[in-house]
Design an enzyme around this catalytic site. Structure first.
Site, mmCIF file in Angstrom:
data_model
loop_
_atom_site.group_PDB
_atom_site.id
_atom_site.type_symbol
_atom_site.label_atom_id
_atom_site.label_comp_id
_atom_site.label_asym_id
_atom_site.label_seq_id
_atom_site.Cartn_x
_atom_site.Cartn_y
_atom_site.Cartn_z
ATOM 1 N N LYS A 71 12.050 93.567 43.593
ATOM 2 C CA LYS A 71 11.251 93.187 44.753
ATOM 3 C C LYS A 71 9.862 93.823 44.786
ATOM 4 O O LYS A 71 8.934 93.262 45.363
ATOM 5 C CB LYS A 71 12.000 93.536 46.046
ATOM 6 C CG LYS A 71 13.236 92.686 46.302
ATOM 7 C CD LYS A 71 13.831 93.028 47.663
ATOM 8 C CE LYS A 71 15.049 92.176 47.970
ATOM 9 N NZ LYS A 71 15.568 92.423 49.330
ATOM 10 N N ASP A 107 13.172 88.428 54.442
ATOM 11 C CA ASP A 107 14.218 89.278 55.030
ATOM 12 C C ASP A 107 14.011 89.436 56.541
ATOM 13 O O ASP A 107 14.886 89.118 57.342
ATOM 14 C CB ASP A 107 14.231 90.653 54.368
ATOM 15 C CG ASP A 107 14.799 90.632 52.960
ATOM 16 O OD1 ASP A 107 15.613 89.742 52.667
ATOM 17 O OD2 ASP A 107 14.422 91.501 52.154
#
Length: 290
Positions: A71, A107
Site C-alpha cells: 500500500k 478504506d
C-alpha cells in the site's frame, strides 16, 4: 456486432493474499450487472512488485487493489493520487485512466459510506477511534475531511496516537487528540461516534473485545466496528445492550468494494448483492482483505 472474447481485468496484488475474499464480492457484482470483467487474486512478493506494476499497463488492466505489503510501496509508481490517499500516505486502489495510474484509498471512504447508509452524519461530530494503525488512519482522515469537529485517537502506544493526531491537525480542520489506551478505558461522555479500528474480535478470536469500560457507552452514541467477521462482534453487542446504534464492519467492507467497482466500471454497484455475497463467504471463514 463483433463478439468480444476479452474480459476487462481487475484484481489484487498482495502477499499473503490467499484468504482475501474481495474477488468473490467483485465477481458477483460483475455478473449481476452483466459486465465482462474478471477479478484476479494475485500473490505478488516485494521482490516481484516492480514487474507486477508493469503488467497493469502491459495487460491493459482496468485497475487493481493493493493489500499488504504494497500500500505504501506503490506510491512512486502512480501518476496521481487523491487528497485523502496523500494525507493517509497509502493507496489500496489503482484506477487506470487514459493509460495513467490514479491512486485512491477506499478504506476510510467505505467506512464513511457505511455510516451514511445508516443515516449517520459526520458533520460537526466528536469521534473516538480505538487504534492508530492503517485502518484507523484512513478512517480518521476521511471522518475529518467529512466535517467531523473532533477526532480523538486512543492507542496502546501514545506516540502513535499523537502522530496520527498531528497528521489530522496539519491536513484537516478537525481538532485532533492522541491519548494512551488505559485498562478499562472510559469513553468520553460527549462522544458522538465510537469506532473500533483494531482487529480485536476478528475470527478466529470472535470471543475477544476491546478493553474499555462498556458502561461509559451511552444510548446517544453511534458505535461502529471495522471487524467484518463476525459481522456482529462482542464489541457491537455490548454497545447495543446499552442502547447505542451500531454499524458493523461488513457494511464497511461491502461499501469499500462498491466504491472500487464503480471506479473501475463507471457503473453503480449492486451493494446489496455484494454484502450478501460476503455474508455467505464468512459463514465458511475468511481472513484478510485489501
Amino acid at each position: 456486432m463483433e463478439k468480444n472474447y476479452r474480459a476487462e481485468i481487475t484484481g489484487v496484488f498482495g502477499d499473503p493474499v490467499d484468504g482475501n475474499p474481495t474477488g468473490v464480492m467483485e465477481e458477483a457484482a460483475y455478473e449481476a450487472c452483466g459486465l465482462n470483467y474478471r477479478y484476479l487474486t494475485l500473490k505478488v512478493t516485494r521482490e516481484d512488485f516492480d514487474d507486477a506494476m508493469k503488467s497493469i499497463r502491459a495487460l491493459h488492466m482496468k485497475g487493481m487493489n493493493l493489500t499488504m505489503p504494497h500500500k505504501i510501496t506503490v506510491l512512486p509508481y502512480l501518476d496521481e493520487i487523491s487528497e485523502a490517499a496523500g494525507i493517509i500516505g497509502a493507496v489500496n486502489t489503482i484506477v487506470v485512466r487514459d493509460g495513467k495510474l490514479f491512486g485512491e484509498n477506499t478504506d476510510g471512504k467505505g467506512f464513511v459510506q457505511a455510516l451514511k447508509n445508516k443515516g449517520v452524519s459526520l458533520q460537526d461530530k466528536k469521534i473516538v477511534i480505538l487504534g492508530a494503525g492503517g485502518a484507523a488512519k484512513a478512517i480518521a482522515v476521511e471522518c475529518a475531511l467529512e466535517g467531523a469537529a473532533q477526532v480523538t485517537i486512543i492507542n496502546r502506544t501514545k506516540e502513535k496516537a499523537e502522530e496520527l493526531a498531528q497528521v489530522l491537525t496539519e491536513h484537516t480542520k478537525a481538532r485532533a487528540i492522541g491519548l494512551k489506551w488505559e485498562p478499562e478505558q472510559k469513553i468520553p461522555a460527549d462522544t458522538d461516534i465510537l469506532i473500533n479500528a483494531t482487529s480485536i474480535g476478528l475470527m478466529p478470536d470472535a470471543d475477544a473485545k476491546p478493553d474499555i469500560d462498556y458502561d461509559s457507552i451511552s444510548s446517544e452514541m453511534v458505535v461502529s466496528d471495522v471487524v467484518f467477521n463476525p459481522a456482529e462482534t462482542l464489541f457491537l453487542k455490548e454497545a447495543a445492550a446499552r442502547g447505542a446504534k451500531t454499524v458493523n464492519g461488513l457494511g464497511m467492507l461491502a461499501c469499500q468494494g462498491a466504491l472500487n467497482f464503480t471506479l473501475w466500471t463507471g457503473v453503480e454497484a449492486p451493494l446489496e448483492i455484494m454484502e450478501e455475497t460476503l455474508r455467505k463467504e464468512f459463514e465458511v471463514g475468511y481472513g484478510e482483505t485489501d
